[in-house]
Design a protein around this motif. Structure first.
Motif, PDB file in Angstrom:
ATOM      1  N   ARG A 218       0.831  -1.207   0.000  1.00  0.00           N
ATOM      2  CA  ARG A 218       0.000   0.000   0.000  1.00  0.00           C
ATOM      3  C   ARG A 218       0.867   1.260   0.000  1.00  0.00           C
ATOM      4  NH1 ARG A 218      -3.056  -1.399   3.856  1.00  0.00           N
ATOM      5  NH2 ARG A 218      -2.099  -0.244   5.586  1.00  0.00           N
ATOM      6  N   GLN A 219       1.957   1.235   0.760  1.00  0.00           N
ATOM      7  CA  GLN A 219       2.867   2.370   0.804  1.00  0.00           C
ATOM      8  C   GLN A 219       3.534   2.610  -0.544  1.00  0.00           C
ATOM      9  OE1 GLN A 219       3.696   4.582   3.421  1.00  0.00           O
ATOM     10  NE2 GLN A 219       1.843   3.723   4.327  1.00  0.00           N
ATOM     11  N   ILE A 220       3.827   1.532  -1.266  1.00  0.00           N
ATOM     12  CA  ILE A 220       4.420   1.669  -2.599  1.00  0.00           C
ATOM     13  C   ILE A 220       3.507   2.501  -3.493  1.00  0.00           C
ATOM     14  CG2 ILE A 220       4.888   0.378  -4.735  1.00  0.00           C
ATOM     15  CD1 ILE A 220       6.179  -1.786  -2.982  1.00  0.00           C
ATOM     16  N   LEU A 221       2.214   2.198  -3.472  1.00  0.00           N
ATOM     17  CA  LEU A 221       1.265   2.948  -4.289  1.00  0.00           C
ATOM     18  C   LEU A 221       1.141   4.389  -3.789  1.00  0.00           C
ATOM     19  CD1 LEU A 221      -0.800   3.125  -6.549  1.00  0.00           C
ATOM     20  CD2 LEU A 221      -2.514   2.181  -4.982  1.00  0.00           C
ATOM     21  N   LEU A 222       1.087   4.573  -2.475  1.00  0.00           N
ATOM     22  CA  LEU A 222       0.916   5.914  -1.910  1.00  0.00           C
ATOM     23  C   LEU A 222       2.101   6.823  -2.238  1.00  0.00           C
ATOM     24  CD1 LEU A 222      -0.650   5.092   1.587  1.00  0.00           C
ATOM     25  CD2 LEU A 222      -1.789   6.044  -0.440  1.00  0.00           C
ATOM     26  N   TYR A 223       3.300   6.270  -2.279  1.00  0.00           N
ATOM     27  CA  TYR A 223       4.467   7.090  -2.639  1.00  0.00           C
ATOM     28  C   TYR A 223       4.536   7.334  -4.141  1.00  0.00           C
ATOM     29  CZ  TYR A 223       6.818   7.535   1.862  1.00  0.00           C
ATOM     30  OH  TYR A 223       7.139   7.896   3.138  1.00  0.00           O
ATOM     31  N   LEU A 225       2.136   8.038  -6.173  1.00  0.00           N
ATOM     32  CA  LEU A 225       1.249   9.117  -6.617  1.00  0.00           C
ATOM     33  C   LEU A 225       1.902  10.501  -6.510  1.00  0.00           C
ATOM     34  CD1 LEU A 225      -2.087   7.747  -5.107  1.00  0.00           C
ATOM     35  CD2 LEU A 225      -1.363   7.700  -7.507  1.00  0.00           C
ATOM     36  N   PRO A 226       2.443  10.894  -5.355  1.00  0.00           N
ATOM     37  CA  PRO A 226       3.145  12.190  -5.326  1.00  0.00           C
ATOM     38  C   PRO A 226       4.405  12.204  -6.187  1.00  0.00           C
ATOM     39  CG  PRO A 226       3.413  11.042  -3.240  1.00  0.00           C
ATOM     40  CD  PRO A 226       2.382  10.288  -4.019  1.00  0.00           C
ATOM     41  N   MET A 227       5.042  11.029  -6.339  1.00  0.00           N
ATOM     42  CA  MET A 227       6.205  10.947  -7.218  1.00  0.00           C
ATOM     43  C   MET A 227       5.808  11.329  -8.646  1.00  0.00           C
ATOM     44  SD  MET A 227       8.183   7.682  -8.751  1.00  0.00           S
ATOM     45  CE  MET A 227       6.872   7.700 -10.002  1.00  0.00           C
ATOM     46  N   ALA A 228       4.682  10.791  -9.109  1.00  0.00           N
ATOM     47  CA  ALA A 228       4.211  11.094 -10.461  1.00  0.00           C
ATOM     48  C   ALA A 228       3.884  12.578 -10.606  1.00  0.00           C
ATOM     49  CB  ALA A 228       2.992  10.231 -10.784  1.00  0.00           C
ATOM     50  N   ALA A 229       3.276  13.155  -9.564  1.00  0.00           N
ATOM     51  CA  ALA A 229       2.931  14.579  -9.614  1.00  0.00           C
ATOM     52  C   ALA A 229       4.187  15.450  -9.691  1.00  0.00           C
ATOM     53  CB  ALA A 229       2.104  14.951  -8.384  1.00  0.00           C
ATOM     54  N   VAL A 230       5.195  15.124  -8.898  1.00  0.00           N
ATOM     55  CA  VAL A 230       6.449  15.872  -8.914  1.00  0.00           C
ATOM     56  C   VAL A 230       7.159  15.689 -10.251  1.00  0.00           C
ATOM     57  CG1 VAL A 230       8.774  15.968  -7.921  1.00  0.00           C
ATOM     58  CG2 VAL A 230       6.776  15.887  -6.427  1.00  0.00           C
ATOM     59  N   ALA A 231       7.079  14.486 -10.819  1.00  0.00           N
ATOM     60  CA  ALA A 231       7.741  14.216 -12.096  1.00  0.00           C
ATOM     61  C   ALA A 231       7.189  15.097 -13.209  1.00  0.00           C
ATOM     62  CB  ALA A 231       7.574  12.737 -12.455  1.00  0.00           C
ATOM     63  N   VAL A 232       5.889  15.307 -13.214  1.00  0.00           N
ATOM     64  CA  VAL A 232       5.243  16.091 -14.278  1.00  0.00           C
ATOM     65  C   VAL A 232       5.315  17.588 -13.992  1.00  0.00           C
ATOM     66  CG1 VAL A 232       3.053  16.464 -15.502  1.00  0.00           C
ATOM     67  CG2 VAL A 232       3.718  14.150 -14.835  1.00  0.00           C
ATOM     68  N   ALA A 233       5.444  17.977 -12.726  1.00  0.00           N
ATOM     69  CA  ALA A 233       5.351  19.384 -12.311  1.00  0.00           C
ATOM     70  C   ALA A 233       6.217  20.361 -13.093  1.00  0.00           C
ATOM     71  CB  ALA A 233       5.661  19.489 -10.816  1.00  0.00           C
ATOM     72  N   PRO A 234       7.457  20.031 -13.489  1.00  0.00           N
ATOM     73  CA  PRO A 234       8.253  21.030 -14.220  1.00  0.00           C
ATOM     74  C   PRO A 234       7.596  21.543 -15.498  1.00  0.00           C
ATOM     75  CG  PRO A 234       9.668  19.265 -13.432  1.00  0.00           C
ATOM     76  CD  PRO A 234       8.253  18.837 -13.164  1.00  0.00           C
ATOM     77  N   TRP A 235       6.753  20.725 -16.107  1.00  0.00           N
ATOM     78  CA  TRP A 235       6.098  21.141 -17.364  1.00  0.00           C
ATOM     79  C   TRP A 235       5.093  22.276 -17.132  1.00  0.00           C
ATOM     80  CZ3 TRP A 235       2.149  17.784 -20.531  1.00  0.00           C
ATOM     81  CH2 TRP A 235       1.888  18.406 -21.754  1.00  0.00           C
ATOM     82  N   PHE A 255       4.223   3.757 -14.327  1.00  0.00           N
ATOM     83  CA  PHE A 255       4.760   3.461 -12.992  1.00  0.00           C
ATOM     84  C   PHE A 255       3.623   3.292 -11.989  1.00  0.00           C
ATOM     85  CE2 PHE A 255       8.722   3.800 -10.408  1.00  0.00           C
ATOM     86  CZ  PHE A 255       8.158   3.674  -9.147  1.00  0.00           C
ATOM     87  N   VAL A 256       2.675   4.214 -12.001  1.00  0.00           N
ATOM     88  CA  VAL A 256       1.551   4.146 -11.060  1.00  0.00           C
ATOM     89  C   VAL A 256       0.711   2.895 -11.315  1.00  0.00           C
ATOM     90  CG1 VAL A 256      -0.600   5.264 -10.341  1.00  0.00           C
ATOM     91  CG2 VAL A 256       1.479   6.626 -10.643  1.00  0.00           C
ATOM     92  N   ALA A 257       0.506   2.540 -12.590  1.00  0.00           N
ATOM     93  CA  ALA A 257      -0.255   1.325 -12.906  1.00  0.00           C
ATOM     94  C   ALA A 257       0.444   0.081 -12.369  1.00  0.00           C
ATOM     95  CB  ALA A 257      -0.448   1.215 -14.415  1.00  0.00           C
ATOM     96  N   LEU A 258       1.765   0.014 -12.504  1.00  0.00           N
ATOM     97  CA  LEU A 258       2.516  -1.127 -11.967  1.00  0.00           C
ATOM     98  C   LEU A 258       2.483  -1.135 -10.439  1.00  0.00           C
ATOM     99  CD1 LEU A 258       5.636  -1.067 -14.330  1.00  0.00           C
ATOM    100  CD2 LEU A 258       3.786  -2.745 -14.325  1.00  0.00           C
ATOM    101  N   ALA A 259       2.530   0.045  -9.827  1.00  0.00           N
ATOM    102  CA  ALA A 259       2.432   0.130  -8.372  1.00  0.00           C
ATOM    103  C   ALA A 259       1.059  -0.323  -7.898  1.00  0.00           C
ATOM    104  CB  ALA A 259       2.709   1.560  -7.911  1.00  0.00           C
ATOM    105  N   ALA A 260       0.015   0.002  -8.657  1.00  0.00           N
ATOM    106  CA  ALA A 260      -1.331  -0.446  -8.302  1.00  0.00           C
ATOM    107  C   ALA A 260      -1.431  -1.968  -8.381  1.00  0.00           C
ATOM    108  CB  ALA A 260      -2.360   0.205  -9.230  1.00  0.00           C
ATOM    109  N   ALA A 261      -0.766  -2.571  -9.365  1.00  0.00           N
ATOM    110  CA  ALA A 261      -0.751  -4.030  -9.473  1.00  0.00           C
ATOM    111  C   ALA A 261      -0.040  -4.656  -8.283  1.00  0.00           C
ATOM    112  CB  ALA A 261      -0.080  -4.455 -10.776  1.00  0.00           C
ATOM    113  N   VAL A 262       1.024  -4.019  -7.827  1.00  0.00           N
ATOM    114  CA  VAL A 262       1.722  -4.501  -6.630  1.00  0.00           C
ATOM    115  C   VAL A 262       0.817  -4.389  -5.414  1.00  0.00           C
ATOM    116  CG1 VAL A 262       3.614  -3.996  -5.021  1.00  0.00           C
ATOM    117  CG2 VAL A 262       4.045  -4.022  -7.479  1.00  0.00           C
ATOM    118  N   SER A 263       0.122  -3.265  -5.298  1.00  0.00           N
ATOM    119  CA  SER A 263      -0.772  -3.044  -4.158  1.00  0.00           C
ATOM    120  C   SER A 263      -1.886  -4.086  -4.102  1.00  0.00           C
ATOM    121  CB  SER A 263      -1.375  -1.640  -4.239  1.00  0.00           C
ATOM    122  OG  SER A 263      -2.216  -1.382  -3.148  1.00  0.00           O
TER     123      SER A 263
END
Length: 302
Positions: A218-223, A225-235, A255-263
């Motif tokens: 669950r923590q993998i998925l929770l981290y 999501l903000p990782m994806a937001a920070v990754a896109v933020a510079p644009w 990445f988020v889809a794979l994390a959801a599969a892990v979760s």
């Protein structure tokens, strides 16, 4: 009449053992993100000075890795994936690893200051001290948050590369730092889920050991999501162009889809942890691809 026992000969390590101390596999990613931070900067240094800066980042990583293995030789001996490292395998004296790590670290910081600027050198020194002092000595054996906080150590290279090129640290390198910082827990926990027995045997309070697989997933998925937001933020912030933004959006979505599969996975047998292995493999590709897109965007589309 007794015969005196001859003193045992000191262990003479092979050069390959010193090379192994630097964790060259991990170094590739460290050097690449440092180089990307430099090339994404608005000012690119002279090639000779740029090469010196990247060399310093590599040497500093090697120093931190050597000191990490010097301090952790006892638990490395208890884990299958680390038992063949030079120290637990008995191919090197601990003092040799200590002297090698300290010497390499001091040399890398001094050379960075002389070749580029002292802000980059100070940031490089902070990265070494954080990894050795905060992560290795303080956090790793004491808290399941070791990877969360300790992830900052691996997030320094793009900031150092940027500082070496420009002499300052602005919003974009800080976002790159945050990206790696948030990427580290999902990346490492995906690995720890299927090597959890090693950490249990060594007594390391990894999240998988203390909180169990379900909460870790669950923590993998929770981290992620903000990782994806920070990754896109510079644009949207206007710090990069559309090429990086689109690449970051697609890669982060995967990445988020794979994390959801892990979760969603409930397997306890390492052989059945295919989602975890897929995420771990993709996470390495993800970081390489993200920083490659950053450089392409900065150099070709700026």
């Amino acid at each position: 009449m007794t015969t005196a026992t001859a003193p045992s000969s000191p262990i003479v390590a092979d050069w390959r053992d010193f090379y192994a101390l630097t964790k060259p596999g991990v170094m590739k990613l460290v050097v690449f993100t440092g180089l990307a931070g430099m090339l994404a900067a608005p000012v690119v240094p002279h090639p000779v000075l740029g090469f010196a800066a990247i060399l310093c980042i590599a040497l500093a990583h090697g120093a931190a890795a050597a000191l990490n293995q010097w301090y952790e030789s006892d638990i490395d001996a208890l884990m299958k994936r680390t038992a063949d490292r030079p120290l637990p395998a008995g191919r090197m004296e601990r003092e040799a690893a200590l002297h090698f790590g300290v010497g390499l670290g001091v040399f890398s910081v001094v050379l960075m200051g002389l070749a580029t600027n002292w802000l980059a050198a100070a940031t490089l020194a902070a990265a070494i001290l954080f990894y050795v002092g905060i992560y290795t000595v303080w956090l790793k054996r004491r808290t399941p948050q070791n990877i969360v906080i300790g992830g900052a150590a691996g997030a320094f290279p793009p900031v150092i590369g940027w500082a070496a090129a420009t002499g300052d640290i602005t919003t974009l390198p800080i976002l790159l730092f945050a990206l790696i910082f948030l990427w580290t827990p999902p990346h490492f926990w995906a690995l720890s889920l299927w090597v959890n027995a090693d950490y249990e045997r060594a007594g390391v309070p990894m999240m998988t050991v203390v909180a169990g697989p379900k909460r870790t997933r669950r923590q993998i998925l929770l981290y992620s999501l903000p990782m994806a937001a920070v990754a896109v933020a510079p644009w949207p912030l206007g710090l990069t162009g559309a090429f990086y933004g689109i690449a970051a959006s697609v890669l982060s979505g995967i990445f988020v889809a794979l994390a959801a599969a892990v979760s969603a996975n409930r397997a306890t047998d390492p052989a059945a942890m295919k989602p975890e292995k897929r995420l771990f493999a993709f996470s390495i590709f993800y970081l390489f691809a993200m920083f490659a897109a950053l450089v392409i965007d900065a150099r070709l589309f700026a």
